[in-house]
Structures are given as structure tokens and as C-alpha cells.
Design an enzyme around this catalytic site. Structure first.
Site, PDB file in Angstrom:
ATOM      1  CG  ASN A 103       8.340   2.775  -3.237  1.00 42.96           C
ATOM      2  OD1 ASN A 103       8.962   2.609  -2.192  1.00 42.96           O
ATOM      3  ND2 ASN A 103       7.161   3.391  -3.299  1.00 42.96           N
TER       4      ASN A 103
ATOM      5  CE  LYS B  29       4.515   1.050  -2.711  1.00 44.93           C
ATOM      6  NZ  LYS B  29       3.106   1.048  -3.043  1.00 44.93           N
TER       7      LYS B  29
ATOM      8  CG  HIS C  23       4.366   6.895  -2.596  1.00 38.74           C
ATOM      9  ND1 HIS C  23       3.221   6.305  -2.119  1.00 38.74           N
ATOM     10  CD2 HIS C  23       4.799   6.104  -3.612  1.00 38.74           C
ATOM     11  CE1 HIS C  23       2.981   5.202  -2.807  1.00 38.74           C
ATOM     12  NE2 HIS C  23       3.927   5.056  -3.721  1.00 38.74           N
TER      13      HIS C  23
ATOM     14  CD  GLU D 111       1.881   3.313  -0.480  1.00 42.46           C
ATOM     15  OE1 GLU D 111       3.033   3.202  -0.048  1.00 42.46           O
ATOM     16  OE2 GLU D 111       1.417   2.589  -1.400  1.00 42.46           O
TER      17      GLU D 111
ATOM     18  CD  GLU E 202       3.548   5.878  -8.013  1.00 43.16           C
ATOM     19  OE1 GLU E 202       3.981   4.778  -8.343  1.00 43.16           O
ATOM     20  OE2 GLU E 202       3.536   6.285  -6.848  1.00 43.16           O
TER      21      GLU E 202
ATOM     22  N   GLY F 294      -0.858  -0.775  -6.145  1.00 45.60           N
ATOM     23  CA  GLY F 294      -1.023  -2.004  -5.366  1.00 45.60           C
ATOM     24  C   GLY F 294      -2.352  -2.695  -5.581  1.00 45.60           C
TER      25      GLY F 294
ATOM     26  CB  SER G  68      -0.921  -2.320 -10.935  1.00 47.87           C
ATOM     27  OG  SER G  68      -1.535  -2.219  -9.662  1.00 47.87           O
TER      28      SER G  68
HETATM   29  P1  PGA Z   1       2.701  -0.833  -7.177  1.00 48.60           P
HETATM   30  O1  PGA Z   1       3.194   0.472  -6.394  1.00 48.60           O
HETATM   31  O2  PGA Z   1       3.649  -1.057  -8.308  1.00 48.60           O
HETATM   32  O3  PGA Z   1       2.783  -1.943  -6.140  1.00 48.60           O
HETATM   33  O4  PGA Z   1       1.316  -0.571  -7.636  1.00 48.60           O
HETATM   34  C1  PGA Z   1       3.644   1.596  -7.081  1.00 48.60           C
HETATM   35  C2  PGA Z   1       4.053   2.665  -6.099  1.00 48.60           C
HETATM   36  O5  PGA Z   1       3.399   2.824  -5.066  1.00 48.60           O
HETATM   37  O6  PGA Z   1       5.042   3.389  -6.324  1.00 48.60           O
END
Ligand code: PGA
Length: 251
Positions: free
Chosen positions: A15, A17, A96, A98, A166, A172, A210
Site C-alpha cells: 500500500n 498510500k 483503511h 486512515e 491492522e 507506521g 509495521s
Molecule cells: P505500515 O502500514 O506497514 O507502514 O505500518 C500498513 C498499512 O497502513 O497498511
């Protein structure tokens, strides 16, 4: 305990983003080359819309990161699932964290987005996960139940849906859930999927938050983990390819 031998799709989903421009397409080329050598595991990269079009002939399955719940019309700035499919996407992430947090997306809206994805012929990668506060209050499993019950439409099945767990606090942040936390959450999710959907035992269930080359092998060996959803480490071939290979090695 690993899920070696189950016939669920083993999938590493990147992803990007809101990162990347055409200057980063060389990374997609390298990822596509490595994906060709995978055995049972598959790789899929969710790119910003215009990059899907730019990378559609690289031979790597691609996906979008969000779609409108509407199929077309006066929705300035939104992106339709139909257009995503038209430019070459095979899947789209919906729900997601976010989007849930920054755009106040509700479970109902996410369910509508999943239906829009299906009607355009895309698989929906439906994300669920608890926040730090919910975790500290001991509400993790209740939150997951609520998100599953309300953001997965009743017509979800193993062909049209991939679920991604997640934990919001792990995204992140460099913090990953422990294998035992992941095992507990994934067992809970699997039970819901099996009880509710005829093909629930066969739905792929990804972990995200992560994930990187150092923790991938351990996380992929947890029961009911069929792969990963990877943000930061999917941005370069050198960090993403080892994760793809880690899944493939255990698949
Ligand atoms: P990350 O993000 O691997 O940077 O923690 C995962 C995600 O948001 O799908």
C-alpha cells in the site's frame, strides 16, 4: 502453528498510500520481476490511481487504495471502482484506518464501498483494527466483531473479499503486535468469518502494521495469517521483495 497446506490465497499486498510519482515506477518493475518467481504466494501493489494506469502492463497485479460507494456521478474528487478496474486494478482497499480516522468513514459506508468494488469486478480488501485506546480498554475483540459485522456485507465470499487486520497503533509506528496478540485476533476473526459465510474458512486474512523483512517470517507463521498488508516497507523493491519471499517460503 502455521497454516501451511491450507488452500487460502497467500497474499502480500503493498500500500503506497499517497507516496510516489512516475519516477518510482522502476521499483514497481523490480517488484513485478520478483513476483514472477514466486510459487504459491502472490503479490499485489495498491498504488495511487494514476500510477495504476502507468504500471498496468508491468505484469504485476495492482489495486486501488479506496473507491467511492457510488458508481458514477457528481462526486467531485472521488474515484469510482469502475474507473479503477478500467485502468487495470484487480482489487481495492476499503476501510483503511486512515480513511476511517481522517475521513470519518463508517462501517456502513465501507460496506457500500465493498459492494461498489464487487460490482466493478474488483476484490475488496476490507481493513479492520482497534485503536490504542480501544486496546487499552480491553475492547479489541468487541471492536473487531463490530467492524466485521458492519463493514463486511453478507454477500462477501472467499473470491471477492480479503480481510486485513491492522491494529491502528501498529501502523507506521514501528510497533508490531506480538505473535500471540495476532494469533488471538486472527482466531477471533476466523471464527466470525466461518460462522457467517459459507466460504469463511477459505477467506484470506492478512496482518498489517509495521511488517518488514525482519519480522515477516515470524508473523507469517502465526495461525490464520495468510499474508500481509504492508505500507512503508512496500515503497522500495529492496524492502518489499524479502517480505514477498518470506511468505512464499512458508506457503
Ligand atoms: P505500515 O502500514 O506497514 O507502514 O505500518 C500498513 C498499512 O497502513 O497498511
Amino acid at each position: 502453528m502455521s497454516d501451511r497446506g491450507t488452500n487460502r490465497r497467500k497474499l502480500v499486498v503493498g500500500n503506497w498510500k499517497m507516496n510516489g510519482t512516475r519516477s518510482n515506477l522502476s521499483e514497481v518493475t523490480l517488484i513485478a520481476q520478483a513476483a514472477r518467481d514466486l510459487g504459491k504466494a502472490e503479490a499485489l501493489l495498491c498504488l495511487p490511481g494514476p500510477l495504476i494506469l502507468a504500471a498496468k502492463d508491468f505484469g504485476l497485479p495492482l489495486g486501488g487504495q479506496d473507491c467511492s460507494a457510488e458508481l458514477e456521478g457528481a462526486f467531485t474528487g472521488d474515484q469510482s471502482a469502475i474507473l479503477l478496474a478500467d485502468v487495470g486494478a484487480k482489487a481495492v482497499i476499503v476501510g483503511h484506518s486512515e480513511r476511517r480516522a481522517l475521513h470519518k468513514e463508517t462501517n456502513d459506508l465501507i460496506a457500500s464501498k465493498a459492494r461498489a468494488a464487487w460490482s466493478a469486478g474488483l476484490s475488496a480488501i476490507v481493513c479492520i483494527g482497534e485503536t490504542t485506546e480501544e486496546r487499552e480498554n480491553g475492547e479489541t475483540l468487541d471492536v473487531l466483531t463490530d467492524q466485521l459485522a458492519n463493514s463486511l456485507p453478507d454477500t462477501a465470499n472467499a473470491q471477492n473479499t480479503i480481510v486485513a487486520y491492522e491494529p491502528v497503533w501498529a501502523i507506521g509506528s514501528g510497533k508490531t503486535a506480538t505473535p500471540s496478540d495476532i494469533e488471538t485476533a486472527h482466531a477471533h476473526i476466523r471464527k466470525h468469518l466461518q460462522n457467517r459465510f459459507p466460504t469463511g474458512a477459505k477467506m484470506s486474512l492478512l496482518y498489517g502494521g509495521s511488517l518488514n523483512a525482519s519480522n515477516a517470517t515470524q508473523i507469517f507463521s502465526v495461525a490464520n495469517v495468510d499474508g500481509g498488508l504492508i505500507g512503508g516497507a512496500s515503497l522500495t523493491a529492496s524492502t518489499f521483495i524479502p517480505i514477498m519471499r518470506a511468505l512464499d517460503a512458508g506457503a
